[in-house]
Design an enzyme around this catalytic site. Structure first.
Site, PDB file in Angstrom:
ATOM      1  N   THR A   1       3.016  -1.033   5.654  1.00 39.96           N
ATOM      2  CA  THR A   1       1.948  -1.893   5.249  1.00 39.96           C
ATOM      3  C   THR A   1       0.381  -1.294   5.175  1.00 39.96           C
ATOM      4  O   THR A   1      -0.083  -1.704   4.107  1.00 39.96           O
ATOM      5  CB  THR A   1       2.135  -2.897   6.545  1.00 39.96           C
ATOM      6  OG1 THR A   1       3.213  -3.278   6.966  1.00 39.96           O
ATOM      7  CG2 THR A   1       1.108  -3.856   6.485  1.00 39.96           C
TER       8      THR A   1
ATOM      9  N   THR B   1      -2.137   2.324   5.186  1.00 41.49           N
ATOM     10  CA  THR B   1      -2.220   3.811   5.018  1.00 41.49           C
ATOM     11  C   THR B   1      -3.630   4.215   5.737  1.00 41.49           C
ATOM     12  O   THR B   1      -4.446   3.642   5.430  1.00 41.49           O
ATOM     13  CB  THR B   1      -2.256   4.329   3.561  1.00 41.49           C
ATOM     14  OG1 THR B   1      -1.188   4.281   2.916  1.00 41.49           O
ATOM     15  CG2 THR B   1      -2.719   5.738   3.610  1.00 41.49           C
TER      16      THR B   1
ATOM     17  N   ASP C   1       6.471   9.963  10.423  1.00 41.44           N
ATOM     18  CA  ASP C   1       5.135   9.362  11.685  1.00 41.44           C
ATOM     19  C   ASP C   1       5.674   9.707  12.957  1.00 41.44           C
ATOM     20  O   ASP C   1       4.870   9.863  13.879  1.00 41.44           O
ATOM     21  CB  ASP C   1       4.795   8.027  11.323  1.00 41.44           C
ATOM     22  CG  ASP C   1       6.031   6.907  11.253  1.00 41.44           C
ATOM     23  OD1 ASP C   1       7.224   7.493  11.193  1.00 41.44           O
ATOM     24  OD2 ASP C   1       5.878   6.026  11.437  1.00 41.44           O
TER      25      ASP C   1
ATOM     26  N   THR D   1      -0.672 -25.808  19.730  1.00 38.89           N
ATOM     27  CA  THR D   1       0.081 -24.967  19.053  1.00 38.89           C
ATOM     28  C   THR D   1      -0.087 -23.646  18.758  1.00 38.89           C
ATOM     29  O   THR D   1       0.377 -22.796  19.017  1.00 38.89           O
ATOM     30  CB  THR D   1       0.584 -25.824  17.742  1.00 38.89           C
ATOM     31  OG1 THR D   1       1.045 -27.098  17.960  1.00 38.89           O
ATOM     32  CG2 THR D   1       1.490 -24.992  16.817  1.00 38.89           C
TER      33      THR D   1
END
Length: 254
Positions: free
Chosen positions: A10, A12, A109, A184
């Site tokens: 997603t 960097t 990673d 909510t």
């Protein structure tokens, strides 16, 4: 200076080290469609905004879980920094035995995080990384990578809920006033935050039960501070753990 690049699915994360000091860091969207010129121009702009000179970059090290971007990033480094990057991968000197059935399956990673955490704390550890996936990496007191767990990330869960339940909105990931939501939005936030905290604490408790030595639990990733503030198991937060691991691995493989 060392340019460290952590390429996630997603986002960097980029960091510039002067010796062992992290001078600047940035987080940008990981894009499969950017060309190496676009990545190069983006980095030049980031350097300029920070008053850093690209010509001072003497080396680049990259950990990536997005293989299709390897060529793009390599070309960017060569053309815009005149440096061929070092990629974290099999055969690299980590200083850490990888006790996985197939060590090549362990994401770059995860190895980087494990190396950085053990270098800093030198004890049995669980490293929890809140990325696209939430990963748990277990290191023994002797500095061995034992394995871990992989769960859907917080963002994935939020997206799935908003996509699959048409009347439920996508909400900001934030700690609600109470676990008992009164509307909510607060109810969804309670489910996300306390649901993930319960998952983290539960998995860490199960891991601790399997280890001979109680582990220290370290969290990293952009959402780590929020989760750590509620979790009973997380005792340390280091948002730049992966960048530090990249710096250490670069030193060990120069």
């Amino acid at each position: 200076m060392l340019l460290a690049i952590d390429v996630g699915n997603t986002n960097t994360t980029l960091g510039v080290y002067d010796g062992a000091v992290l001078r600047r860091h940035w987080r940008v969207e990981t894009s499969h469609t950017r060309t190496y010129d676009e990545y190069g121009i983006l980095l030049r702009q980031l350097f300029a905004s920070a008053g850093l000179e690209p010509a001072r970059v003497s080396a680049v090290v990259i950990a990536s879980v997005v293989p299709p971007l390897a060529f793009t990033l390599e070309q960017m480094c060569v053309r815009y920094f005149d440096r061929k990057p070092m990629f974290v991968g099999p055969g690299m000197k980590t200083g850490m035995p990888i006790l996985y059935e197939n060590p090549r399956e362990v994401g770059a990673d995860r190895v980087v995080n494990a190396v950085a955490a053990y270098e800093r704390w030198r004890c049995a550890l669980v490293v929890v990384d809140f990325g696209t996936a939430t990963t748990f990496d277990v290191i023994s007191a002797k500095g061995e990578y034992l394995g871990g767990a992989i769960c859907p990330g917080i963002g994935i869960s939020m997206d799935a809920l908003a996509r699959s339940a048409s009347k439920l909105p996508r909400v900001e990931f934030a700690k609600p006033p109470s676990v008992v939501g009164k509307n909510t939005v607060a109810s969804i936030q309670a489910g996300l935050v306390y649901g993930y905290v319960g998952m983290v604490d539960g998995i860490c408790a199960q891991i601790a039960a399997e280890l001979a030595t109680p582990p220290k639990v370290v969290a990293t990733g952009g959402l780590a501070p929020l989760i750590a503030g509620v979790s009973r198991s997380i005792t340390e937060v280091d948002e730049h753990l992966t960048l530090e691991g990249l710096r250490i691995l670069h030193e060990r493989n120069r």
